[in-house]
Enzyme design. Structure first.
Site, PDB file in Angstrom:
ATOM      1  N   TYR A  75      97.861  39.269 -33.046  1.00  0.00           N
ATOM      2  CA  TYR A  75      99.164  39.637 -33.585  1.00  0.00           C
ATOM      3  C   TYR A  75     100.161  39.817 -32.446  1.00  0.00           C
ATOM      4  O   TYR A  75      99.783  40.107 -31.310  1.00  0.00           O
ATOM      5  CB  TYR A  75      99.085  40.962 -34.350  1.00  0.00           C
ATOM      6  CG  TYR A  75      98.477  40.874 -35.734  1.00  0.00           C
ATOM      7  CD1 TYR A  75      99.285  40.748 -36.866  1.00  0.00           C
ATOM      8  CD2 TYR A  75      97.098  40.941 -35.913  1.00  0.00           C
ATOM      9  CE1 TYR A  75      98.729  40.688 -38.137  1.00  0.00           C
ATOM     10  CE2 TYR A  75      96.535  40.879 -37.181  1.00  0.00           C
ATOM     11  CZ  TYR A  75      97.359  40.760 -38.287  1.00  0.00           C
ATOM     12  OH  TYR A  75      96.804  40.698 -39.543  1.00  0.00           O
TER      13      TYR A  75
ATOM     14  N   ASP B 107     100.152  43.119 -44.765  1.00  0.00           N
ATOM     15  CA  ASP B 107     100.853  44.062 -45.629  1.00  0.00           C
ATOM     16  C   ASP B 107     102.234  43.542 -45.997  1.00  0.00           C
ATOM     17  O   ASP B 107     102.735  42.566 -45.429  1.00  0.00           O
ATOM     18  CB  ASP B 107     101.005  45.409 -44.917  1.00  0.00           C
ATOM     19  CG  ASP B 107      99.685  46.134 -44.719  1.00  0.00           C
ATOM     20  OD1 ASP B 107      98.739  45.867 -45.492  1.00  0.00           O
ATOM     21  OD2 ASP B 107      99.599  46.962 -43.797  1.00  0.00           O
TER      22      ASP B 107
END
Length: 284
Positions: A123, A62
């Site tokens: 992540y 994003d």
């Protein structure tokens, strides 16, 4: 989306990183600066091609999210690859903006698909809770939380989330997309010197906003606003909970994408495309 390049083309794997601060995410958009758009434009320029060669990425990030270990692939005509392969990295480095770098460009093995062949994505999310705020040199990659955080409580909550679940409560729903994922790792550590807390979040795949929503729930546990069992209770409900805060993107970095041995790439891509259901759930 094929797992093999068309005849006359070569599939090239790209390993890259970027600082997401000034990007409107990975996926190219009209009139917005994106990572995909920058790379495709640079590739068209350095290969002097009249057409754009589309990239396929392991995980779309994003706006504002960073990547250290992103992977993509692009199918190039045989002649273009033969002409540019030896100098492609240097030429791309000279054309790309400084906030995105390609570190490796190599012919991909048979069956490789950057998105569907991946076994997992890892992540890291970084948070600082010192009263004075975050080190100015780290502020673009670390979220400041203005309440002290209890590391043990956060890890207690995290342990209850690991495994295969329907993460609908932590995902922004997309039509036709499953929210069933296998969360392989969710664990927090605090760095002794800086005091920064880092969450490692690893799964076979992620749905939209999943990582940042998981982090938001963990912070509410860490600062005492919610008990350790609350994130798991939200998960079990399988309904998006307005009490789950999606944290800001700048603390999030895609660290690594893993793939199976070359001979298993195609099979993994087929498996990843299968519609998933939880054990015991009805199919129809």
């Amino acid at each position: 989306m094929s797992d093999e390049a068309e005849p006359g083309f070569v599939r090239v794997r790209l390993d890259l990183s970027y600082d997401g601060k000034d990007f409107s995410g990975w996926a190219k958009q009209t009139s917005r600066r994106t990572v995909q758009g920058e790379i495709e434009d640079a590739l068209r320029t350095v290969t002097r091609s009249p057409v754009t060669y589309d990239l396929t990425v392991a995980g779309r990030t994003d706006a504002g999210v960073h990547a250290r270990g992103q992977v993509a692939h692009v199918d190039l005509p045989d002649g273009v690859w033969a002409e540019h392969r030896e100098k492609l990295l240097r030429r791309m480095a000279g054309r790309l903006p400084l906030d995105v770098r390609i570190w490796r460009a190599a012919e991909a093995p048979a069956g490789f698909n950057a998105r569907f062949s991946a076994l997992w994505r890892r992540y890291a999310y970084r948070v600082g809770d010192r009263p004075g705020g975050v080190d100015p040199l780290l502020r673009g990659h670390v979220l400041w939380h203005d309440r002290p955080l209890d590391l043990d409580a956060m890890n207690e909550a995290a342990a209850l989330m690991v495994g295969e679940h329907d993460f609908a409560a932590y995902c922004k729903k997309r039509e036709g997309a499953t929210t069933i994922r296998t969360l392989q790792k969710l664990h927090w550590v605090r760095e002794t010197e800086s005091g920064v807390l880092t969450a490692t979040v690893q799964a076979d795949a992620f749905c939209h906003n999943m990582v940042r929503a998981l982090i938001g729930a963990a912070l509410f546990v860490g600062d005492g606003r919610r008990p350790a069992g609350w994130p798991a209770e939200v998960l079990a409900a399988r309904v998006r909970d307005p009490g789950v805060h999606v944290v800001r993107p700048h603390g999030l970095t895609l660290e690594e994408v893993a793939y199976p041995e070359d001979g298993q790439l195609a099979a993994r891509a087929v498996e990843a495309r299968n519609v998933r259901t939880l054990p015991g759930a009805g199919c129809c």
